[in-house]
Structures are given as C-alpha cells and as structure tokens.
Design a protein around this motif. Structure first.
Motif, PDB file in Angstrom:
ATOM      1  N   ALA A   1       0.865  -1.376  -0.082  1.00 41.10           N
ATOM      2  CA  ALA A   1       0.050   0.111  -0.022  1.00 41.10           C
ATOM      3  C   ALA A   1       0.720   1.377  -0.192  1.00 41.10           C
ATOM      4  O   ALA A   1       1.888   1.278   0.481  1.00 41.10           O
ATOM      5  N   GLY A   2       0.303   2.392  -0.778  1.00 43.23           N
ATOM      6  CA  GLY A   2       1.251   3.479  -0.770  1.00 43.23           C
ATOM      7  C   GLY A   2       0.561   4.690  -1.504  1.00 43.23           C
ATOM      8  O   GLY A   2      -0.556   4.478  -1.861  1.00 43.23           O
ATOM      9  N   ALA A   3       1.463   5.439  -2.258  1.00 37.26           N
ATOM     10  CA  ALA A   3       0.855   6.510  -2.950  1.00 37.26           C
ATOM     11  C   ALA A   3       1.841   6.940  -4.104  1.00 37.26           C
ATOM     12  O   ALA A   3       3.088   6.812  -3.811  1.00 37.26           O
TER      13      ALA A   3
ATOM     14  N   ALA B   1      -2.220  13.286  -4.615  1.00 38.78           N
ATOM     15  CA  ALA B   1      -1.589  11.987  -4.510  1.00 38.78           C
ATOM     16  C   ALA B   1      -2.460  10.831  -5.055  1.00 38.78           C
ATOM     17  O   ALA B   1      -3.819  11.080  -4.726  1.00 38.78           O
ATOM     18  N   ILE B   2      -1.969   9.777  -5.790  1.00 42.98           N
ATOM     19  CA  ILE B   2      -2.738   8.651  -6.309  1.00 42.98           C
ATOM     20  C   ILE B   2      -2.356   7.579  -5.277  1.00 42.98           C
ATOM     21  O   ILE B   2      -1.382   6.877  -5.352  1.00 42.98           O
ATOM     22  N   PRO B   3      -3.466   7.288  -4.523  1.00 44.72           N
ATOM     23  CA  PRO B   3      -3.258   5.990  -3.585  1.00 44.72           C
ATOM     24  C   PRO B   3      -3.060   4.765  -4.517  1.00 44.72           C
ATOM     25  O   PRO B   3      -3.960   4.608  -5.449  1.00 44.72           O
ATOM     26  N   TYR B   4      -2.737   3.713  -4.027  1.00 46.43           N
ATOM     27  CA  TYR B   4      -2.390   2.408  -4.488  1.00 46.43           C
ATOM     28  C   TYR B   4      -2.200   1.263  -3.648  1.00 46.43           C
ATOM     29  O   TYR B   4      -1.955   1.407  -2.636  1.00 46.43           O
TER      30      TYR B   4
ATOM     31  N   PHE C   1       8.570  11.447 -10.780  1.00 46.20           N
ATOM     32  CA  PHE C   1       7.666  11.014  -9.876  1.00 46.20           C
ATOM     33  C   PHE C   1       8.135  10.432  -8.830  1.00 46.20           C
ATOM     34  O   PHE C   1       9.567   9.926  -8.519  1.00 46.20           O
ATOM     35  N   THR C   2       7.193  10.206  -7.574  1.00 38.39           N
ATOM     36  CA  THR C   2       7.728   9.580  -6.395  1.00 38.39           C
ATOM     37  C   THR C   2       6.759   8.513  -5.938  1.00 38.39           C
ATOM     38  O   THR C   2       5.752   8.755  -6.215  1.00 38.39           O
TER      39      THR C   2
END
Length: 298
Positions: free
Chosen positions: A181-183, A191-194, A263-264
């Motif tokens: 899980a992260g962004a 931020a796009i969560p994933y 990107f990060t």
C-alpha cells in the motif's frame, strides 16, 4: 580539456572471458583492423574501479561486455564522467541471460562479432538514463513481489539450484502474498493511492527475458514509464493478464500506467526494488530521468 584516446576498450565480465564465442568475436574484430583493448575485472567492485580508471586515462569508448550488472556499472561511470565535460561513449556486447536492453535497441544479439564491431566502430547516439534516489539505471527498475523474491532467495540455494531457487522461493511466498500500500506522487497532481503487487519503471521497454513491462517506453523520449499491477489482479487474474498486454488502454482498472519526467513512489511496507539487477529497499523512491545523458552505440 585533455585529448581522448580513440582506442575502444572492452570491459569483459570475468565469467564470459573464456567463452569460445567471445574469444572468436574479439579475434575477428581485431582481424578487421580494430585495435581493441580488453580488460577483465576480478569482481563487482573491481569492475567499477576499472571503468573509472579507464575514463581517467582518457579512453573515449568503453564497451560493456556482460549482463545487466556490467551495463549498469559502465553506464553509471560514463554518465558521471560526462558531467566533467568529457566526450565519452558506451558500446554494448550483450553476454547476459536475457539481454533485454540490447534487444530493446535492436542490436544483433545473436551475432557477437557484429555486435562487437558495431560497439567499437559505430557512431554513438544520445539516450536517457533513469535514476531512483540518486542511483542510475539504464533499463528497468522493478519492485514488489518479484523483486522481493529475487532479493530474499538465499545465496547458497541460488548456487545449488540456479533459477529454480527463485521459483521455489516465489511459490512459498505466494501463499502469503500481501499487497504493498502506498501513493504515487506526480508533479502538480493530487497523490494517487495504490495497493499493488508489483511495479516496473522503464527507461526501456523490456525486462525479465523479453517481457514488455513498459511497452511505450523509449530511452530517447525524455520520460520514464511506470507500470503498476494493483491487488485486484489476485481476484481477477484473467482480466489482469489482458490488461498487462494492453497497458495503454484507458479503460484498464487493474493496471496503472503513467509517463513522466519525475515522480515519487511511497510505500507503507518495506519495498524491494531491483535496479538493473541491483537490489535496494526503502519506503520512498524518487524517480527522475536525465535527458540524453548517455551516448550509446546502437
């Protein structure tokens, strides 16, 4: 600025030095009039040391003869040395298992003599190079499940079982696979969560033995391509497979694909990333591309 030596140098992976086809290629290229110098480092540390020494001595063409690790070592040294204003370039003699980067450049990988002659005499062209947390990669940075299996398979098992070791370790971990899980943080965007199983950041398009993990990637377009497989693939693997094969489809929901100069990725869990074959770990990875930072013959 010092005058560069035009004699090409082949930096040859130690395990490849005694291969008959490699010896034959070197002899054939020399018979064709190329004054080729060959250097064989003892180990990984000596490899990087020798590349830096050759550049300081004024050699202008270093040919990476080996797999991902050799390509990475030469590319990293050449990129850093070019920052001093020196004109240096890189050739490729593909001697790895998959040779994904060389195949992506359409090099004649099945003809070592042709590859070596081109690497020694051809005209270089500018290519991009990627970086994550300041460390360069020339081909692909992959992360998640596959990278964890590679990084955590014990060395003694690798020596005894070879590639089978990764398969066995992967099957064991598969039973306890948990998504990361992260962004994803893109410039000037929310931020796009994933929640993902695996990811690949491609400067070029091929990895893992010819798989198009970043099919739209071009090492001369000034962009990095991110492919991220989300956890929904666990419940709908058939659809996930179809989306992997068409990652640019805007209707995809299980595969996220983005192109950007920087990107990060942030991860709540410790994330393993394979960087041109070199493992790194962390929770935050800042990716960027350096346009036309590397002159490569292809």
């Amino acid at each position: 600025m010092r005058k560069r030596k035009q004699q090409p140098v082949l930096l040859l992976h130690r395990k490849s030095a005694n291969r008959p086809e490699v010896k034959a290629a070197v002899k054939a290229v020399r018979r064709r009039g190329v004054d080729l110098l060959v250097r064989i480092p003892w180990n990984k540390r000596d490899k990087r040391k020798q590349v830096k020494a050759l550049l300081r001595e004024g050699y202008s063409r270093i040919i990476a003869g080996g797999g991902d690790g050799t390509l990475n070592a030469v590319a990293d040294a050449v990129v850093n040395y070019r920052k001093t204003g020196q004109s240096v370039s890189m050739g490729i003699l593909p001697l790895g298992t998959a040779n994904d980067f060389a195949h992506g450049l359409a090099l004649p990988c099945d003809d070592l003599e042709a590859c070596l002659y081109l690497a020694a005499t051809g005209k270089p062209r500018p290519l991009d190079i990627g970086a994550v947390n300041g460390r360069h990669f020339i081909n692909v940075a992959s992360g998640g499940f596959g990278a964890e299996v590679t990084a955590t398979t014990p060395q003694d098992i690798k020596r005894h079982l070879g590639g089978l070791a990764y398969t066995l370790n992967g099957l064991v971990k598969l039973w306890d696979m948990k998504p990361y899980a992260g962004a994803l943080l893109l410039p000037d965007q929310p931020a796009i969560p994933y929640s993902m199983l695996l990811m690949a950041v491609g400067n070029s398009r091929l990895a893992g033995g010819g798989f198009e993990v970043a099919p739209a990637a071009d090492p001369a377009d000034g962009l990095l391509d991110l492919m991220l497989l989300t956890e929904g693939a666990l419940t709908d693997p058939t659809r996930a497979l179809a989306e992997i094969q068409t990652p640019l489809n805007p209707d995809n929901t299980l595969v996220m694909y983005r192109q950007a100069k920087a990107f990060t990725l942030e991860s709540e869990q410790l994330l393993h990333i394979n960087l041109d074959g070199e493992p790194i770990t962390g929770h935050r990875f800042s990716f960027e591309v350096f346009d036309s930072a590397l002159d490569v013959v292809y």
